[in-house]
Design a protein around this motif. Sequence first.
Motif: not given
Length: 473
Positions: A347-354, A301-305, A438-442
């Motif tokens: 489920c996942w979440e991520f961020a970066t500096d700068n 399936e497609e991921a939800r983001m 962020a996103g999630s996938h079954t």
Amino acid sequence: MASKIETTLKVNPEKVPLETDQGILESEERKWGLPLKEVYKHGLSFYKDKEGKAMHLSYEDKLKLVAYTQQTAHGPLNVNSAQPLGVLDVIGRDRRSAWQALGQMSQFQAMAGFVHTLDRLCPLFKPYLEAIQKDLEDKKQQDLKRQEEERAHLELQNRIELEKQKQQSTKLTEEQQVQRIKDALNAQTYDQFLEYAQQQFPGNFDQQAVLIRQLQDQHYQQYIQQLAVDKRLANSNIVNKEDSDKENDNSIVEIEDNRLNQNADDVDNKSMQTYEKKQITDYNEEEKAEDSDDDGFPAVEEARMWTRGEVAAFKQSACAGGGRLAVGQGETVTVRVPTHRRARCLCWEFATDNYDIGFGLYFEWSKSPTNEVTVHVSESDEEEEIDDDGYGDEEFTIQEHSSDPELGGERRAAALGRPPVSLVVPIYRRDCHTEVYAGSHTYPGEGVYLLKFDNTYSLWRSKTLYYKVYYTQ
């Protein structure tokens, strides 16, 4: 002693053309390609970050830059309202003297003086601003491209909707006739189909409804085909073969409609039950064939983001949970997350500096011996190599490189000695330094998710990554 220091450390302000504030703003924007306030903000950040590292300034130059910042923030020095300095505060007197030397210089002139002085003292400042401007232009182009894609998608949806309305208006009469037949058939088979759907998907009412609908549609199609055969056999003694070959689906529908209206009880219950059992068996075989792709694995399936703000709070939370790592220039970091038997969704979440970073998601059809999350790093010059564990970049094309087109997915993967991998989210650069992605996938099945954080396009900058991964039902 104090008066001598004040005279020897006299600071001459940077010469800025005497013109109106509006003229200064326009000329500085033409020079740098950015508004003066933005250039000053980036220059102040650059000075605080690079002073003593990428550049080494003299004491007088530091006094001059500090004086410009004071003039920008507070305006001209008011000696009467300024706090008294200590007897031994030599640096404080020097700074106040440099600030006082700026006189009645306006806020915008002070900003321009700071920027000009920094540009003259550090040759790296101009390339730094050019890089920022390039990043802003790239983001603007991406926004424009996304808007164009959304507009094109909306236009396509409108055209599709208009076409559907035209088709519905032309087929309304035919659909009414067909619906009368379907209603009669569904009334006879609903209880049996419902019982079968409850056995296949216990407790899942949505899946039960979908399955019942599919069975009813297939039942109708095959029942109509059987009716056509029966009709041709009944009329074979009085109608020649040529007239029989000219019968079409509309006549079949009309005949069946009349037949149901005149005598709905003529259906043989025993024959009907045998026929329905055959429908269920045929559906099971078709369902198994449709649920698997050509390689023998279920469709993914497609991921939800989505994105959200509160980047600073997320970074603190990720650091507290140990989800912080450095992605070097030219490197790709792979976070391997096995599926959990008690969960159904990742489920996942991520961020970066700068700065931004590339992100993509893959699913590896393999059974992990543990539930531990692991991190693997590969460099750009290792793209042509495959390590012993099969974590190289070529692992995502293993289902395309087999020379034998008759091999299925499992056999092709076995031929190359690595588990097959399915693409879930392609790798694109994400502006995760401005908001949390962020996103999630079954789960498509049992295996290992591969979260790819790609920095191979950056030859000079390392990225600090903050991430979280967790399971849900």
